[in-house]
Write an enzyme that holds these catalytic residues in place. Sequence first.
Site, short mmCIF file in Angstrom:
data_model
loop_
_atom_site.label_atom_id
_atom_site.label_comp_id
_atom_site.label_asym_id
_atom_site.label_seq_id
_atom_site.Cartn_x
_atom_site.Cartn_y
_atom_site.Cartn_z
N ASN A 299 25.20 -50.65 22.84
CA ASN A 299 26.25 -50.90 21.84
C ASN A 299 27.57 -50.45 22.44
O ASN A 299 27.82 -49.26 22.59
CB ASN A 299 25.91 -50.08 20.57
N TRP A 300 28.38 -51.43 22.81
CA TRP A 300 29.64 -51.09 23.49
C TRP A 300 30.71 -50.59 22.53
O TRP A 300 31.78 -50.17 22.96
CB TRP A 300 30.16 -52.32 24.26
N LYS A 301 30.46 -50.72 21.25
CA LYS A 301 31.44 -50.31 20.22
C LYS A 301 32.79 -50.98 20.47
O LYS A 301 32.84 -52.09 20.99
CB LYS A 301 31.54 -48.79 20.15
N HIS B 233 25.18 -50.03 11.36
CA HIS B 233 25.44 -48.88 12.22
C HIS B 233 26.14 -47.79 11.40
O HIS B 233 26.93 -48.09 10.51
CB HIS B 233 26.31 -49.31 13.41
N GLU C 222 28.55 -45.98 11.95
CA GLU C 222 30.03 -46.02 11.93
C GLU C 222 30.52 -47.05 10.93
O GLU C 222 31.60 -46.90 10.34
CB GLU C 222 30.56 -46.29 13.35
N GLY D 23 26.86 -39.77 19.88
CA GLY D 23 28.06 -39.39 20.62
C GLY D 23 28.30 -37.89 20.71
O GLY D 23 29.38 -37.45 21.11
N SER E 289 22.77 -40.24 21.67
CA SER E 289 22.90 -39.43 22.89
C SER E 289 21.75 -39.64 23.89
O SER E 289 21.33 -38.70 24.56
CB SER E 289 23.05 -37.94 22.55
N GLY F 133 24.86 -45.92 23.10
CA GLY F 133 26.30 -46.12 22.99
C GLY F 133 26.97 -45.78 24.31
O GLY F 133 27.05 -46.59 25.23
N GLY F 134 27.42 -44.53 24.42
CA GLY F 134 28.22 -44.09 25.58
C GLY F 134 27.62 -44.47 26.93
O GLY F 134 28.31 -45.01 27.80
C1 PEP Z 1 25.28 -45.56 18.98
O1 PEP Z 1 26.42 -45.51 18.57
O2 PEP Z 1 24.54 -46.48 18.61
C2 PEP Z 1 24.82 -44.52 19.90
C3 PEP Z 1 23.56 -44.30 19.99
O3 PEP Z 1 25.79 -43.81 20.58
P1 PEP Z 1 25.55 -42.70 21.73
O4 PEP Z 1 24.48 -43.20 22.64
O5 PEP Z 1 26.89 -42.59 22.42
O6 PEP Z 1 25.15 -41.45 21.02
#
Ligand code: PEP
Length: 250
Positions: free
Chosen positions: A9-11, A96, A98, A172, A212, A233-234
Amino acid sequence: MRKKLIAGNWKMNGLKADAKALATAIFAKATSDMHFDMLVCPPMNVLGFVAELPHTGVFVGAQDVAETVKLNGAFTGDVSAHMVHDLGATWTLVGHSERRQYHHETDAIVKQKAINAITEGLTTVICIGETLAERDAGKAVEVVRRQTRECVPAEATAENCVIAYEPVWAIGTGKVPTTADVAEIHAAVRDELAQVLGAEKAENMRILYGGSVKPENAKELLNVDNVDGALIGGASLKADSFWAIAEAVK
Ligand code: PEP
């Protein structure tokens, strides 16, 4: 046997040049006969652009679709599942945390989005997960059971739908639940899916863990019972770390 899915997920990250570099580096290593599935979800500004790059072995998806059942119309700023499909994407995320947090999306809205996406033929990743306050109050299992019940539509199957368990407090932050906690939640989600959709669909539906996930913890998390992949994500913003996580799939 559920094939594992590694999803990025590049957000809200990526101008055209960045997206091209990242997507090209990810796609370069992929083949059509991998023992896991791979998905990238770029932001809407580059979704069509990324979907038009050669991407054998990797699915391309959106991060969200509109709530309205209309395919087009007076919904400023929204992009319908129909439009996402037209861009060349074949998957989407919905729900999601967010979106739930910053756009006040309820379980009912998430369910409607999932219906719109599935109706359009998009494979849909429905995100669920408890907040820190809910976990601290001992309500994590109750919350994810409720979200599963209220967000997963009757038209969901193991082919058109995937669940992503993402504890909000782990996204995150560098914090991850214990493997025992992940196992407890994933078992509860599968049990709830059986009640909503029947035992067979529930057994075959993939349940991802997200929050994470990094190359350092991927192996341990991907080996937990009922964990059928990861939503990242990250660490999905660098081809090397995204691939290092994928390579942890047995
Ligand atoms: C996400 O936003 O879907 C996610 C899992 O982020 P991260 O891996 O950065 O915690």
